[in-house]
Design an enzyme around this catalytic site. Sequence first.
Site, short mmCIF file in Angstrom:
data_model
loop_
_atom_site.label_atom_id
_atom_site.label_comp_id
_atom_site.label_asym_id
_atom_site.label_seq_id
_atom_site.Cartn_x
_atom_site.Cartn_y
_atom_site.Cartn_z
N GLY A 62 0.79 -1.23 0.00
CA GLY A 62 0.00 0.00 0.00
C GLY A 62 0.81 1.27 0.00
N SER A 93 6.67 -2.20 1.75
CA SER A 93 6.40 -2.58 0.36
C SER A 93 6.87 -4.01 0.12
CB SER A 93 7.09 -1.61 -0.61
OG SER A 93 8.50 -1.56 -0.38
N LEU A 148 -1.65 -6.83 -16.31
CA LEU A 148 -1.49 -8.09 -17.06
C LEU A 148 -1.72 -9.32 -16.19
CD1 LEU A 148 1.72 -7.14 -19.09
CD2 LEU A 148 -0.65 -7.06 -19.85
N TYR A 169 15.93 13.33 -7.78
CA TYR A 169 14.77 13.11 -6.93
C TYR A 169 14.41 14.44 -6.25
CZ TYR A 169 11.92 10.33 -3.61
OH TYR A 169 10.90 9.77 -2.88
#
Length: 558
Positions: A146, A216, A278, A478
Amino acid sequence: MTATNPQNSVKHMKWWGWGVEGVAFHFDDKPKFAPFVKKAVGLDLTKNNPPKVQDFSQLTIPAAKVSDDLLTQLKGAVGSEYVTSDDEERVVHTYGKSLRDLLRVRASDLPRVPDVVVYPGEEDEVQAIVDLAVAADAVLIPFGGGSNISGSLEPPAAETRTVISLDMGRLSKLIDIDEEAGLARIQAGAQGPDLEEQLNARGWTVGHFPDSFNHSTIGGWVATRSSGMQSDKYGDIADITRGVRVATPGGPLVLRPLPSTSTGPSVREMILGSEGRLGVITEVTAHVHRLPDERVILAYFFPTFDAGLEAMHDISLLDFRPSITRVSDAGETGFTMATAKKSSAGQAILFKVLQRRGWDLDKMCLSFIGYEGTKSHVSRQQAEVKEIVKKHGGIGVGKGPGVLYDQKKFDTPYIRDFLLDWGGAADVSETAGPWSNLKDLYYNTIEAANDAYAELGVDPGWIMCHLSHSYHSGACLYFTFAFAYGDQDPIPMYDKVKGAIQQSFIDNGGTLSHHHAVGTEHSPWLAQDISPAGTKIMKGLFAAVDPGRNFNPGKITG
């Protein structure tokens, strides 16, 4: 509370912010932080303005829309205890953790939430759910940790079909290691810390440490083409991933972990970055490496960001790869120092020495470079980098700051949540471009953001940057941007600044995202990035595999 499915051990982040309950940023022991925030975005943290209380009961949540027949079939596939339409579970599975996501969920802006959350425990159960979803013409959205910030998780607002969130958290095991080949089979729901714990216990590491590492999964890394803090050495997830298993309509896609093949267009590459369009990734075979004998991160200062970029370029041309090559611009360097505790006497002396050498401390830039391997290899790396740093006017400042960076490297999102509580909006955008125009990409993007702030009447607005990954031909930049929004709606303001930054990436030879994926947040720039012909090919691929648009529709290509 931190959401936990009551029937199993899968844990999630807070519904309203980053990370777990009980962990939050505070600045009581950081004397420079409040003055820095006041100067950067105009927020006065010394006022008695307590953070807002997050109350789940105040949310208005649409009722679940799932037929009794489909619910019965899902329970039959995985067990009734692993199927839930609990409201908090549904909300947790609605959005990722971008600024837009957090603003909407805190405002109870929930036009469409998943109707049911399913927790498979085996690959066969994932395949069964895939087949049931297609047969029922339902929408299926895979869910890892999430942490996504590109809009890759949310159901389309106008979606009228049943939406199933397929949470992969129970598939979290290291299956086995081929020690001779250096390959590990890993279930797709393994989160970073659990994965490394299992690998480390056997003397191995995958070497992949994205900012979201603590929350993650490896399946999510593959689905979004993730990059990690040590990708200079270990490669991005696209380099690390050798084989995958994917539940697709009609049966599993199996790609064996071969070192290299000549079998037409790469299906492996099609799965990388596919964001659930996919099918559902169930297993990843990844390169793994023996734990290094020695690991050290050293800090350096450069007189300017230009000097730091030039040094990183030179380092990228060496015949070895440091594990980390990172340099912050002056703005981010100031931010980093503002989040530290009281400055040491040694630091004050160093800064006086640098001033006597003619350094402008307002332009000074902090760098971290990591080294791994045998003791002799690490020594050689340090020696060669030392010469490059010296060539570009830099100076080494030892292990101390590097140790602190290593301890705090996953904590920045908590600062974003803290600022949001006080009326400050902050988020990130990242890109990659060739060395030949990296400086133009940087300076023009800074200018584009500041122009957007000026048009909005935001004074001051903030943008800062670091180089975070180096390659033979270029590097990743970044950017972090922030502003105070007061009584205004922050989302249009965010769109203005974010859009200016993204367009600058494209206009200056960068990509729309280096490692945060496309989702819905970055899809408006896709055709400019890969050309209209490239977008057409991608749409054709999705339509061929998923003609009913059952798999995470609307992401990447709309």
